[in-house]
Design an enzyme around this catalytic site. Structure first.
Site, PDB file in Angstrom:
ATOM      1  N   ASN A 106      10.490  -9.527  -5.870  1.00 55.45           N
ATOM      2  CA  ASN A 106       9.256  -9.387  -6.645  1.00 55.45           C
ATOM      3  C   ASN A 106       9.211  -8.013  -7.314  1.00 55.45           C
ATOM      4  OD1 ASN A 106       6.700  -9.426  -7.722  1.00 55.45           O
ATOM      5  ND2 ASN A 106       5.753 -10.336  -5.907  1.00 55.45           N
ATOM      6  N   GLU A 152       4.360  -5.302   3.005  1.00 53.88           N
ATOM      7  CA  GLU A 152       5.650  -5.966   2.804  1.00 53.88           C
ATOM      8  C   GLU A 152       5.575  -6.741   1.497  1.00 53.88           C
ATOM      9  OE1 GLU A 152       4.967  -5.395   7.091  1.00 53.88           O
ATOM     10  OE2 GLU A 152       3.901  -6.751   5.740  1.00 53.88           O
ATOM     11  N   TYR A 195       3.343  -1.227  -6.916  1.00 53.51           N
ATOM     12  CA  TYR A 195       3.098  -0.416  -5.723  1.00 53.51           C
ATOM     13  C   TYR A 195       3.681   0.990  -5.882  1.00 53.51           C
ATOM     14  CZ  TYR A 195       1.750  -4.890  -3.676  1.00 53.51           C
ATOM     15  OH  TYR A 195       1.145  -6.088  -3.428  1.00 53.51           O
ATOM     16  N   VAL A 249      -3.273 -12.525  -8.019  1.00 50.01           N
ATOM     17  CA  VAL A 249      -4.028 -12.727  -9.256  1.00 50.01           C
ATOM     18  C   VAL A 249      -3.657 -14.096  -9.806  1.00 50.01           C
ATOM     19  CG1 VAL A 249      -4.376 -11.883 -11.612  1.00 50.01           C
ATOM     20  CG2 VAL A 249      -4.104 -10.251  -9.729  1.00 50.01           C
TER      21      VAL A 249
END
Length: 152
Positions: free
Chosen positions: A111, A106, A118, A74
């Site tokens: 992050n 992955e 997720y 994004v």
């Protein structure tokens, strides 16, 4: 009023997609890599448009019976606006229509925002790929989500 659309990615979107990609990643995908994915019949490639401008995208591909989420990004100016969540929702709406074993991806171990995103969609950590990223040799967390459709 903000007009938003999630739609299939086209080659005409690549300039906008590449600008977001290059602004976001030290090791950005090339135009050729995006074009190659768009040419594959098994690829899901989506863009998120806001007021006619591409501000996010998702690329996934099916390998045998597993979907591999390969790229989700994004624009910096639009992050935290639920665009990645909306793209993931659209992706699952497509993939969950037919049987498969699940989804994998992955993500950089650093992050945390992406990992949390997720996880909110049901992915779980399933391993680590040591020194996966070529730019800085950071490890990648492997994440997995099983298929939620009906079984035979």
């Amino acid at each position: 009023m903000t007009a938003t659309t999630i739609r299939p990615m086209h080659c005409t979107d690549l300039d906008a997609v590449l600008a977001i990609e290059r602004d976001s990643f030290a090791m950005a995908w090339s135009a050729e890599l995006f074009q190659g994915q768009l040419a594959r019949p098994t690829t899901i490639a989506l863009v998120y448009e806001r007021n006619g401008r591409v501000v996010g995208y998702l690329i996934a591909d099916s390998f045998v019976d597993v979907w591999h989420l390969m790229n989700l990004c994004v624009s910096r100016t639009c992050r935290r606006d639920h665009i990645a969540s909306d793209l993931l929702g659209a992706y699952f709406a497509i993939t969950e229509q037919t049987g498969h074993r699940g989804h994998t991806l992955e993500v950089r171990v650093s992050n945390e925002a992406a990992i949390e995103l997720y996880r909110s969609f049901g992915f779980i950590s399933s391993g680590v790929r040591p020194r996966y990223y070529s730019d800085d040799r950071e490890d990648a967390l492997i994440m997995w989500k099983g298929w939620e459709g009906e079984s035979a």
